[in-house]
Design a protein around this motif. Sequence first.
Motif, PDB file in Angstrom:
ATOM      1  N   ILE A 136      19.700  -2.623  65.710  1.00 54.80           N
ATOM      2  CA  ILE A 136      18.536  -1.842  66.110  1.00 54.80           C
ATOM      3  C   ILE A 136      17.386  -2.235  65.198  1.00 54.80           C
ATOM      4  N   ASP A 137      16.305  -2.768  65.777  1.00 58.07           N
ATOM      5  CA  ASP A 137      15.212  -3.233  64.930  1.00 58.07           C
ATOM      6  C   ASP A 137      14.357  -2.068  64.441  1.00 58.07           C
ATOM      7  N   ASP A 138      13.332  -2.377  63.654  1.00 59.59           N
ATOM      8  CA  ASP A 138      12.533  -1.315  63.041  1.00 59.59           C
ATOM      9  C   ASP A 138      11.641  -0.585  64.042  1.00 59.59           C
ATOM     10  N   LYS A 139      11.648  -1.046  65.309  1.00 57.19           N
ATOM     11  CA  LYS A 139      10.912  -0.348  66.359  1.00 57.19           C
ATOM     12  C   LYS A 139      11.831   0.496  67.235  1.00 57.19           C
ATOM     13  N   GLY A 140      13.126   0.508  66.895  1.00 55.42           N
ATOM     14  CA  GLY A 140      14.082   1.303  67.650  1.00 55.42           C
ATOM     15  C   GLY A 140      14.681   0.601  68.846  1.00 55.42           C
ATOM     16  N   VAL A 141      14.391  -0.692  69.010  1.00 55.51           N
ATOM     17  CA  VAL A 141      14.936  -1.446  70.136  1.00 55.51           C
ATOM     18  C   VAL A 141      16.335  -1.936  69.781  1.00 55.51           C
ATOM     19  N   SER A 142      17.292  -1.659  70.659  1.00 55.62           N
ATOM     20  CA  SER A 142      18.688  -2.017  70.398  1.00 55.62           C
ATOM     21  C   SER A 142      19.030  -3.354  71.036  1.00 55.62           C
ATOM     22  N   ASN A 143      19.836  -4.129  70.334  1.00 60.67           N
ATOM     23  CA  ASN A 143      20.308  -5.421  70.831  1.00 60.67           C
ATOM     24  C   ASN A 143      21.825  -5.475  70.704  1.00 60.67           C
ATOM     25  N   THR A 144      22.476  -5.953  71.743  1.00 58.94           N
ATOM     26  CA  THR A 144      23.921  -6.103  71.690  1.00 58.94           C
ATOM     27  C   THR A 144      24.283  -7.334  70.866  1.00 58.94           C
ATOM     28  N   GLY A 145      25.562  -7.471  70.577  1.00 62.66           N
ATOM     29  CA  GLY A 145      26.021  -8.626  69.825  1.00 62.66           C
ATOM     30  C   GLY A 145      27.493  -8.880  70.062  1.00 62.66           C
ATOM     31  N   THR A 146      27.965 -10.007  69.584  1.00 67.96           N
ATOM     32  CA  THR A 146      29.375 -10.360  69.697  1.00 67.96           C
ATOM     33  C   THR A 146      29.853 -10.931  68.370  1.00 67.96           C
ATOM     34  N   ILE A 147      31.121 -10.698  68.071  1.00 68.26           N
ATOM     35  CA  ILE A 147      31.728 -11.246  66.863  1.00 68.26           C
ATOM     36  C   ILE A 147      32.568 -12.449  67.253  1.00 68.26           C
ATOM     37  N   GLU A 148      32.266 -13.584  66.662  1.00 72.99           N
ATOM     38  CA  GLU A 148      32.969 -14.819  66.988  1.00 72.99           C
ATOM     39  C   GLU A 148      34.256 -14.962  66.190  1.00 72.99           C
ATOM     40  N   ALA A 149      34.222 -14.591  64.909  1.00 76.17           N
ATOM     41  CA  ALA A 149      35.409 -14.779  64.072  1.00 76.17           C
ATOM     42  C   ALA A 149      35.305 -13.957  62.801  1.00 76.17           C
ATOM     43  N   ILE A 150      36.472 -13.534  62.310  1.00 78.11           N
ATOM     44  CA  ILE A 150      36.617 -13.002  60.957  1.00 78.11           C
ATOM     45  C   ILE A 150      37.697 -13.850  60.306  1.00 78.11           C
ATOM     46  N   ASP A 151      37.323 -14.680  59.331  1.00 73.26           N
ATOM     47  CA  ASP A 151      38.281 -15.614  58.757  1.00 73.26           C
ATOM     48  C   ASP A 151      38.061 -15.732  57.250  1.00 73.26           C
ATOM     49  N   GLN A 152      38.590 -16.810  56.674  1.00 76.81           N
ATOM     50  CA  GLN A 152      38.535 -17.030  55.227  1.00 76.81           C
ATOM     51  C   GLN A 152      39.076 -15.814  54.482  1.00 76.81           C
ATOM     52  N   GLN A 153      40.303 -15.422  54.879  1.00 74.65           N
ATOM     53  CA  GLN A 153      40.995 -14.268  54.301  1.00 74.65           C
ATOM     54  C   GLN A 153      40.191 -12.983  54.465  1.00 74.65           C
ATOM     55  N   GLY A 154      39.476 -12.910  55.575  1.00 76.79           N
ATOM     56  CA  GLY A 154      38.731 -11.705  55.905  1.00 76.79           C
ATOM     57  C   GLY A 154      37.352 -11.610  55.299  1.00 76.79           C
ATOM     58  N   GLN A 155      36.969 -12.573  54.474  1.00 80.38           N
ATOM     59  CA  GLN A 155      35.701 -12.462  53.750  1.00 80.38           C
ATOM     60  C   GLN A 155      34.500 -12.958  54.556  1.00 80.38           C
ATOM     61  N   HIS A 156      34.736 -13.739  55.592  1.00 81.96           N
ATOM     62  CA  HIS A 156      33.643 -14.314  56.382  1.00 81.96           C
ATOM     63  C   HIS A 156      33.660 -13.759  57.798  1.00 81.96           C
ATOM     64  N   MET A 157      32.488 -13.386  58.286  1.00 84.90           N
ATOM     65  CA  MET A 157      32.337 -12.973  59.676  1.00 84.90           C
ATOM     66  C   MET A 157      31.227 -13.798  60.314  1.00 84.90           C
ATOM     67  N   ALA A 158      31.530 -14.401  61.460  1.00 84.64           N
ATOM     68  CA  ALA A 158      30.519 -15.091  62.258  1.00 84.64           C
ATOM     69  C   ALA A 158      30.209 -14.212  63.461  1.00 84.64           C
ATOM     70  N   PHE A 159      28.939 -13.847  63.625  1.00 79.96           N
ATOM     71  CA  PHE A 159      28.572 -12.998  64.750  1.00 79.96           C
ATOM     72  C   PHE A 159      27.229 -13.431  65.324  1.00 79.96           C
ATOM     73  N   TYR A 160      26.986 -13.001  66.552  1.00 82.27           N
ATOM     74  CA  TYR A 160      25.745 -13.312  67.250  1.00 82.27           C
ATOM     75  C   TYR A 160      25.034 -12.014  67.618  1.00 82.27           C
ATOM     76  N   LEU A 161      23.717 -12.015  67.535  1.00 78.81           N
ATOM     77  CA  LEU A 161      22.901 -10.912  68.025  1.00 78.81           C
ATOM     78  C   LEU A 161      22.051 -11.419  69.181  1.00 78.81           C
ATOM     79  N   ASN A 162      22.047 -10.646  70.258  1.00 82.52           N
ATOM     80  CA  ASN A 162      21.357 -11.073  71.481  1.00 82.52           C
ATOM     81  C   ASN A 162      19.910 -10.592  71.479  1.00 82.52           C
ATOM     82  N   PHE A 163      19.086 -11.272  70.695  1.00 85.01           N
ATOM     83  CA  PHE A 163      17.667 -10.963  70.697  1.00 85.01           C
ATOM     84  C   PHE A 163      17.043 -11.475  71.996  1.00 85.01           C
ATOM     85  N   PRO A 164      15.919 -10.890  72.424  1.00 83.64           N
ATOM     86  CA  PRO A 164      15.273 -11.369  73.646  1.00 83.64           C
ATOM     87  C   PRO A 164      14.985 -12.874  73.574  1.00 83.64           C
ATOM     88  N   GLU A 165      15.498 -13.595  74.552  1.00 76.09           N
ATOM     89  CA  GLU A 165      15.286 -15.040  74.681  1.00 76.09           C
ATOM     90  C   GLU A 165      15.896 -15.839  73.531  1.00 76.09           C
TER      91      GLU A 165
END
Length: 246
Positions: free
Chosen positions: A64-93
Motif C-alpha cells: 500500500i503506497d503512501d497515497k493509500g493505493v493497494s497493489n497485489t504481489g506474488t512471492i517467487e521463492a523463500i530460499d537460502q535457509q529461509g533468509q532470502h525472499m524473492a517477490f514481485y509487486l504489481n505496480f501499474p504498468e
Amino acid sequence: MRIFHFVKLAVLILLLPPLAYSEIKPTDWIGTYQMNHDGWRGTLVIFEPKCPAPALCTYAVSYIDDKGVSNTGTIEAIDQQGQHMAFYLNFPENKQKFDGYIFSWDKSKMAGTTYWHGRTFGFYAVKTGPASKTKPGSILIKAAVSPDKVDAGKSALITVSALTPDGKSPVPGASVTITTGGGFFEVVGTTKITGSTDNNGMFKAIWHTQPKSAYQANLDYVFSIEVTKAGYETSRGEAVISVIVK
C-alpha cells in the motif's frame, strides 16, 4: 664477527568455532513492514491467506503506497535457509522484482535490492506489527445501476466502483462477485458473475431480465456485491433493480 640469533616467535592462533546464525523460519517473514525503496515509501504486508487445505497454502504479499493505493504481489521463492525472499509487486504498468534478506538476529528488519528499467536500487523494511493488524480497512464500494427501473424483457448496466477506504483513489485489480435471484448476466448466462476492476477501479456487467411472459407483477431484484483484494478486508454491498411489467 656478528652472530645473528634468529628467534622463532610462536604465535598461538585460537581457532574459534564459526558463528551460529539464528534459525529463520518461514513464519518469521509474516507481518507488516514500513518499506522504503529508493525513496518510495509504503506499507508491505506479508501474510498467510485463508486456504481450503494446508497443502494449498502459500504466503502472499501486498503493498500500500503512501497515497493509500493497494497493489497485489506474488512471492517467487523463500530460499537460502529461509533468509532470502524473492517477490514481485504489481505496480501499474510495471511488475517489479525485489530480493529481500531478513536479518538473522533481528527478524524485524529486512534489506535488499529491487530492479527497474535495467537498474538496481536498494530497499529496506522494518516490521511494525503482525499481518493480522495491518489491513487498511474495507474497500469502499459504490454501485450504480442504469436504469434502476427496467421494463420486463430488457436489460440494465451495473457498474461497481472500488475505492480506497478514504474514497480518494481507485482500487484496480480487485475481485468482484455479483449475484442475484433471477434473470441472467450477459456473457456467462447465469445469475452470478465474477471479474476484476480495471485501472480506474471499475467493473461493469450487463444483466438481462427474464422474458416478459415470466412476470405477473413488478418485481425487485437485489444484487449482492462482494469485493476482495489482498491487503484489504472483504467488502460487501447491494444494488436494487426494479422490473416493471406493462
